[in-house]
Design a protein around this motif. Structure first.
Motif, PDB file in Angstrom:
ATOM      1  N   CYS A  25       0.842  -1.191   0.000  1.00  0.00           N
ATOM      2  CA  CYS A  25       0.000   0.000   0.000  1.00  0.00           C
ATOM      3  C   CYS A  25       0.877   1.240   0.000  1.00  0.00           C
ATOM      4  N   TRP A  28      -0.465   3.279   3.688  1.00  0.00           N
ATOM      5  CA  TRP A  28      -0.354   2.747   5.049  1.00  0.00           C
ATOM      6  C   TRP A  28       0.714   1.649   5.081  1.00  0.00           C
ATOM      7  N   ARG A  31       0.341  -2.584   5.010  1.00  0.00           N
ATOM      8  CA  ARG A  31      -0.877  -3.047   4.355  1.00  0.00           C
ATOM      9  C   ARG A  31      -0.574  -3.422   2.905  1.00  0.00           C
ATOM     10  N   CYS A  69      -9.286  -3.090  -2.748  1.00  0.00           N
ATOM     11  CA  CYS A  69      -8.610  -3.942  -1.773  1.00  0.00           C
ATOM     12  C   CYS A  69      -9.614  -4.845  -1.068  1.00  0.00           C
ATOM     13  N   CYS A  72     -10.041  -3.482   2.867  1.00  0.00           N
ATOM     14  CA  CYS A  72      -9.915  -2.057   3.193  1.00  0.00           C
ATOM     15  C   CYS A  72     -10.696  -1.228   2.185  1.00  0.00           C
TER      16      CYS A  72
END
Length: 250
Positions: A25, A28, A31, A69, A72
């Protein structure tokens, strides 16, 4: 290949969508993320792009993507309805503090001045992120691409370049792709100033929306978008008024 998008305005075949594999990611740490990507080899992509924006997609170089995702949903596509926007007190102060700054819309043609500013910005704002060594090739690939109708909105004060807002033109809308600015002038809120000038540009041309990409609540580099009101967000089917303070649709 994951799915196909609906028939385009010319009644031609559908455009293919691909699901990327998992990757780190970009927002973040720790992630993983996946994206939906429109087929980058399809020559009709420039025609599909305005519709893709309306479906919550975004452009990076020649890639048109939307986060998808598994666990998320932090990335929320947002846009500003131009006719309804009224700057708040802080934004009015930003305009007043930068009253000597002039904006100019110009062709998206990289100059040495643009590249030098871009490199200073990356080295200051994104050290160690893999972008700080970008050169001319990466500049063109990331910001301009080969097919998009893109412009540079330059912000200058007495001739000195302070910021460049890379902006895509679409039917009835502008899309804010990326903004880079003089790091030493960060205290003057050049990112906010660029959006305010993009909104003035959109209003002059009677464009209905300014797309801001993705809002990510509580993210230090993305949460600024909540300050622009009213804000609309894409709920997967359409655009609705959105209250970022509550993280909920109005």
């Amino acid at each position: 290949m994951l799915r196909r998008m609906g028939t385009d305005a010319h009644g031609e075949d559908e455009l293919r969508l691909f699901h990327t594999g998992e990757h780190a990611c970009g927002y973040w740490p720790g992630r993983v993320a996946r994206d939906l990507v429109l087929d980058p080899r399809d020559p009709r992509l420039p025609r599909w792009y305005p519709l893709a924006l309306a479906w919550g997609f975004r452009r990076s170089g020649d890639i048109v993507y939307r986060p998808h995702c598994a666990a998320c949903r932090a990335c929320v596509p947002v846009r500003i309805p131009v006719a309804r926007f009224v700057p708040n007190r802080t934004q009015r102060r930003c305009l007043q503090r930068n009253a000597a700054v002039e904006s100019r819309v110009c062709p998206a043609v990289r100059s040495d001045e643009h590249l030098a500013l871009y490199r200073r910005y990356l080295q200051s704002r994104h050290p160690g992120g893999g972008m700080e060594n970008h050169g001319a090739v990466e500049f063109d690939q990331f910001l301009i691409g080969s097919w998009s109708e893109v412009r540079f909105l330059e912000l200058r004060e007495r001739g000195r370049l302070l910021a460049v807002a890379v902006t895509d033109l679409a039917d009835g809308a502008l899309s804010a792709v990326y903004t880079f600015y003089e790091p030493a002038e960060a205290h003057r809120s050049p990112g906010t100033l660029a959006i305010l000038h993009q909104l003035q540009w959109a209003r002059r041309e009677q464009r209905a929306h300014l797309y801001l990409g993705y809002w990510i609540g509580a993210h230090p580099k993305m949460d600024y978008k909540r300050r622009f009101r009213p804000l609309e967000a894409f709920d997967g089917r359409g655009w609705r008024d959105f209250d970022p303070d509550r993280g909920a649709f109005a």
